[in-house]
Scaffold this active site. Structure first.
Site, PDB file in Angstrom:
ATOM      1  N   ASP A  72      41.340  53.556  46.402  1.00 13.73           N
ATOM      2  CA  ASP A  72      40.608  53.911  45.192  1.00 13.73           C
ATOM      3  C   ASP A  72      39.982  52.624  44.705  1.00 13.73           C
ATOM      4  OD1 ASP A  72      39.695  55.833  43.352  1.00 13.73           O
ATOM      5  OD2 ASP A  72      41.050  55.037  41.836  1.00 13.73           O
ATOM      6  N   PHE A 155      26.977  51.700  50.143  1.00 13.84           N
ATOM      7  CA  PHE A 155      27.053  53.003  49.495  1.00 13.84           C
ATOM      8  C   PHE A 155      27.523  52.790  48.063  1.00 13.84           C
ATOM      9  CE2 PHE A 155      30.865  52.198  51.996  1.00 13.84           C
ATOM     10  CZ  PHE A 155      31.896  52.385  51.094  1.00 13.84           C
ATOM     11  N   TYR A 157      27.686  51.867  44.366  1.00 18.42           N
ATOM     12  CA  TYR A 157      26.968  50.926  43.508  1.00 18.42           C
ATOM     13  C   TYR A 157      26.519  49.660  44.241  1.00 18.42           C
ATOM     14  CZ  TYR A 157      28.952  53.780  39.721  1.00 18.42           C
ATOM     15  OH  TYR A 157      29.301  54.820  38.887  1.00 18.42           O
ATOM     16  N   ASP A 158      26.690  49.616  45.558  1.00 16.43           N
ATOM     17  CA  ASP A 158      26.303  48.420  46.326  1.00 16.43           C
ATOM     18  C   ASP A 158      24.854  48.018  46.086  1.00 16.43           C
ATOM     19  OD1 ASP A 158      28.789  48.089  47.473  1.00 16.43           O
ATOM     20  OD2 ASP A 158      28.269  49.096  49.346  1.00 16.43           O
TER      21      ASP A 158
END
Length: 207
Positions: A72, A155, A157-158
């Site tokens: 997580d 992927f 918030y990258d």
């Protein structure tokens, strides 16, 4: 060949995990939710990353009979008092959608100057054996949020996040090569800590 279960349908996350852990456990195969019989996935209702990771890994080990791994992770933005945090994947509401999450984050930071856009990614990775053994490791990547999405390698918030290590070049983590992202990312750091312990976890028996 050793096989472990990852409680995820994210193909990029599956490939990332197999790439990092496979360097320490040759022949490792990582299977995801789509390769296993369906089961009721637990609601991620814990207040911490570690709590949610354990929740998912325990369910995976129980339902598949395989050593199971779950993570997580989330983005913690200084100007938003550490949010979205554990709500990162669901920040813009259901269903989960990266583009909507990123658009909402940019709207929320619209009036925040660059010098106050500090943020960090945080990750907890849980490893659970069907015999009850558990291991949790964590990782962190510091940086800041940019004003527009850039890059296609990552992927989540990258596309909006520039890590401290690449601040001078102003490259988002979605503009980095996979090997470099593995080296510095919150998930990569957590997995690199876990990887040397995985072989023994897969083969040994409880004390």
């Amino acid at each position: 060949m050793s096989r472990i279960f990852l409680a995820s349908r994210n193909a990029k996350k599956l490939a990332e995990l197999e790439r990092i852990l496979g360097a320490h456990v040759p022949g490792l195969e990582v299977v995801g939710l789509d390769a296993c019989a369906p089961y009721d996935e637990p609601i991620e209702d814990q207040p911490t990353f570690a709590g949610n990771a354990l929740l998912k890994a325990r369910a995976g080990a129980r339902e598949t009979g395989l050593v199971s791994i779950a993570d997580d992770s989330g983005l913690c933005v200084d100007a938003l008092n550490g949010m979205p945090g554990v709500l990162s994947a669901r920040w813009s509401g259901p269903p989960k959608d990266d583009d909507r999450n990123n658009a909402l984050l940019l709207d929320q930071l619209g009036d925040v100057p660059a010098e106050r856009r500090g943020a960090h990614f945080e990750c907890a990775v849980a490893l659970v054996h069907p015999d009850g053994r558990e291991l949790v490791v964590t990782g962190r990547m510091d940086g800041h949020i940019v004003g527009a999405a850039r890059g296609s390698q990552g992927f989540g918030y990258d596309v909006l996040f520039v890590a401290e290590e690449h601040a001078e070049a102003d490259l988002t983590t979605a503009e980095l090569e996979p090997a470099e992202k593995d080296r510095i990312s919150h998930r990569g750091r957590a997995l690199q800590e876990l990887a040397p312990q995985l072989g023994a976890f897969l083969t040994s028996t409880p004390a």
